[in-house]
Design a protein around this motif. Structure first.
Motif, PDB file in Angstrom:
ATOM      1  N   LYS A   1      -6.766 -10.915   3.098  1.00 37.10           N
ATOM      2  CA  LYS A   1      -5.640 -11.714   2.596  1.00 37.10           C
ATOM      3  C   LYS A   1      -4.860 -12.397   3.722  1.00 37.10           C
ATOM      4  N   ASN A   2      -5.342 -12.239   4.960  1.00 39.74           N
ATOM      5  CA  ASN A   2      -4.689 -12.836   6.131  1.00 39.74           C
ATOM      6  C   ASN A   2      -3.220 -12.409   6.222  1.00 39.74           C
ATOM      7  N   ILE A   3      -3.001 -11.104   6.144  1.00 36.88           N
ATOM      8  CA  ILE A   3      -1.662 -10.518   6.168  1.00 36.88           C
ATOM      9  C   ILE A   3      -1.407  -9.910   7.544  1.00 36.88           C
ATOM     10  N   ARG A   4      -0.243 -10.209   8.120  1.00 36.97           N
ATOM     11  CA  ARG A   4       0.112  -9.618   9.415  1.00 36.97           C
ATOM     12  C   ARG A   4       1.063  -8.438   9.270  1.00 36.97           C
ATOM     13  N   ARG A   5       1.828  -8.385   8.177  1.00 39.59           N
ATOM     14  CA  ARG A   5       2.735  -7.260   7.907  1.00 39.59           C
ATOM     15  C   ARG A   5       2.522  -6.826   6.464  1.00 39.59           C
ATOM     16  N   LEU A   6       2.301  -5.543   6.280  1.00 38.79           N
ATOM     17  CA  LEU A   6       1.991  -5.002   4.958  1.00 38.79           C
ATOM     18  C   LEU A   6       2.998  -3.904   4.618  1.00 38.79           C
ATOM     19  N   PRO A   7       3.849  -4.130   3.618  1.00 39.14           N
ATOM     20  CA  PRO A   7       4.823  -3.104   3.242  1.00 39.14           C
ATOM     21  C   PRO A   7       4.135  -1.843   2.710  1.00 39.14           C
ATOM     22  N   VAL A   8       4.713  -0.702   3.069  1.00 39.92           N
ATOM     23  CA  VAL A   8       4.256   0.593   2.569  1.00 39.92           C
ATOM     24  C   VAL A   8       5.329   1.072   1.597  1.00 39.92           C
TER      25      VAL A   8
ATOM     26  N   VAL B   1       0.854  -1.186   0.000  1.00 39.57           N
ATOM     27  CA  VAL B   1       0.000   0.000   0.000  1.00 39.57           C
ATOM     28  C   VAL B   1       0.887   1.232   0.000  1.00 39.57           C
ATOM     29  N   SER B   2       0.302   2.373  -0.327  1.00 38.77           N
ATOM     30  CA  SER B   2       1.025   3.650  -0.229  1.00 38.77           C
ATOM     31  C   SER B   2       0.693   4.275   1.118  1.00 38.77           C
TER      32      SER B   2
END
Length: 130
Positions: free
Chosen positions: A97-104, A81-82
């Protein structure tokens, strides 16, 4: 409306696709986290290396597992994501999406931080404690 920028963490532990699985696991243990983001030399997000990747690949590669490159084990592609993404949208993406860490990432796809459930809850708790 709040955006990702308000909740993202700037600190980041990242690995290169050419790093060994062993060094990635050591980094995860040292920083008490279940994953690390994989970036290239230009800081573009290539994937994510997670506890699940370790479990999924260990049995098939046993003796040489720790010497594999992260690129051979990581999950890719990875959702990003931005910093201007509405926080609600990011949370919905993480949940679906069952995501625990999402890169920015910035407009050129370079990693500038990340969102994590653990840190989101901690920040939310601090902001709303009475």
């Amino acid at each position: 409306m709040s955006t990702v920028k308000k909740y993202m963490s700037i600190k980041r532990e990242v690995v290169s696709p050419d790093d060994s699985v062993q060094s990635a696991i050591e980094l995860m243990v040292d920083h008490d986290q279940g994953s690390v983001i994989v970036i290239d030399d230009a800081e573009h997000v290539l994937g994510i290396f997670t506890e699940r990747d370790v479990l999924r690949h260990y049995l098939t590669h046993q003796t040489k597992f720790l010497y594999l490159k992260v690129s051979e084990v990581m999950s890719a592609p990875v959702a990003t994501v931005s910093e201007d993404t509405p926080i609600q949208e990011a949370l919905e993406m993480m949940t679906s999406k069952n995501i625990r860490r999402l890169p920015v990432v910035d407009s050129e796809g370079r990693m500038i931080g990340f969102l994590s459930w653990k840190e989101l809850f901690a920040k939310f708790r601090r902001e709303h404690s009475t």
